[in-house]
Design an enzyme around this catalytic site. Structure first.
Site, PDB file in Angstrom:
ATOM      1  N   GLY A   1      -6.703  -4.248   1.314  1.00 11.43           N
ATOM      2  CA  GLY A   1      -6.873  -4.031  -0.114  1.00 11.43           C
ATOM      3  C   GLY A   1      -5.835  -4.749  -0.954  1.00 11.43           C
TER       4      GLY A   1
ATOM      5  CG  HIS B   1      -9.910  -1.335  -1.724  1.00 13.43           C
ATOM      6  ND1 HIS B   1      -8.709  -1.311  -2.393  1.00 13.43           N
ATOM      7  CD2 HIS B   1      -9.671  -0.757  -0.527  1.00 13.43           C
ATOM      8  CE1 HIS B   1      -7.791  -0.737  -1.652  1.00 13.43           C
ATOM      9  NE2 HIS B   1      -8.348  -0.384  -0.508  1.00 13.43           N
ATOM     10  CG  ASP B   2      -9.067  -2.970  -5.859  1.00 16.03           C
ATOM     11  OD1 ASP B   2      -9.665  -2.956  -6.949  1.00 16.03           O
ATOM     12  OD2 ASP B   2      -8.909  -1.951  -5.163  1.00 16.03           O
TER      13      ASP B   2
END
Length: 261
Positions: A139, A121-122
């Site tokens: 992340g 994520h991200d």
């Protein structure tokens, strides 16, 4: 015409360009948008709010756009954005973002992503990168354009790898990697300028000479980081001002995890 195999499951709300190809047993969710000439291989699952550009190729059995592996995620609708002309090999996993940042995982264009790569994520993955087999991006990792990560490399959350950098095989990357440099070993250390990569990208002798000077100031002169940055600033006017600006900007935004030196 869009070529969708009879065994594929494509949600009627998904938006596919007219010449997208979808292979056997692939699954495409309702919030997915896929651009022209993209090929989705057998058993690929593309879900979530995922936007994919043109001319991408997904090899079999990848999971694209699944929810983030973050225990604080409470089902918020977040996104994954993928650019153009990327090659994504078998068994890759790309997750959507979280609202710890702006809710989007972003992958640029012209990347060569080998088998079993995880993009958490991200993540911000630039363009023209090469991620070898089994690379793991935690992340909030940021990877600059033209970076190369060797096989089985793991990158700690919130770490950044600069443009044109090279991480050797099985790198344990827990600190930021400066642009233009090669790092490897255990513990990880900056070894040299990534000369092979720079020459392949037609960097002039003048630019490479200045990058070598930056490498010496940062990693061989035993200078405090602030003083090294001042010395690098003084190199302007030698034909590599854009490279100097890239390095100084990277160092100015180096995170709490510090710099691989």
């Amino acid at each position: 015409m869009t070529r969708i195999h009879a065994t594929a499951l494509v949600d009627p709300q998904a938006e596919l360009a007219e010449d997208v190809e979808v292979g056997p047993y692939a699954i495409i969710g309702p919030q997915v948008r896929i651009g022209a000439r993209t090929v989705v291989g057998a058993h690929v699952v593309i879900d979530g709010r995922t936007t994919i550009g043109c001319d991408n190729k997904f090899f079999p059995s990848s999971s694209i756009g699944a929810l983030p592996q973050d225990i604080s995620h409470n089902g918020e609708v977040t996104a994954l954005e993928i650019g153009d002309r990327n090659t994504i090999r078998e068994f890759c996993t790309f997750n959507t973002g979280t609202f710890k940042e702006d809710g989007v995982t972003r992958i640029g264009s012209d990347n060569w992503i080998m088998a079993c790569v995880h993009v958490a994520h991200d993540v911000r993955l630039g363009s023209h990168t090469i991620l070898a087999n089994n690379v793991m991006l935690a992340g909030h990792v940021h990877i600059g354009d033209w970076a190369v990560l060797g096989g089985a490399t793991g990158v700690h959350q919130f770490v950044r790898v600069g443009a044109h950098a090279m991480v050797g095989f099985q790198g344990h990357v827990s600190q930021d990697v400066a642009p233009f440099m090669t790092v490897d070993g255990s513990p990880l250390a900056t070894r040299a300028v990534n000369l092979v990569g720079l020459k392949r990208r037609d960097f002039s002798a003048e630019r490479i000479a200045v990058i070598r000077k930056m490498q010496k100031l940062l990693f061989r002169a035993s200078l405090p980081l602030e003083q090294a940055c001042s010395e690098i600033q003084a190199l302007r006017g030698q034909g590599a001002d854009a490279d100097i600006a890239l390095m100084l900007d990277f160092l100015a935004h180096s995170g709490k995890r510090g710099l691989v030196r």
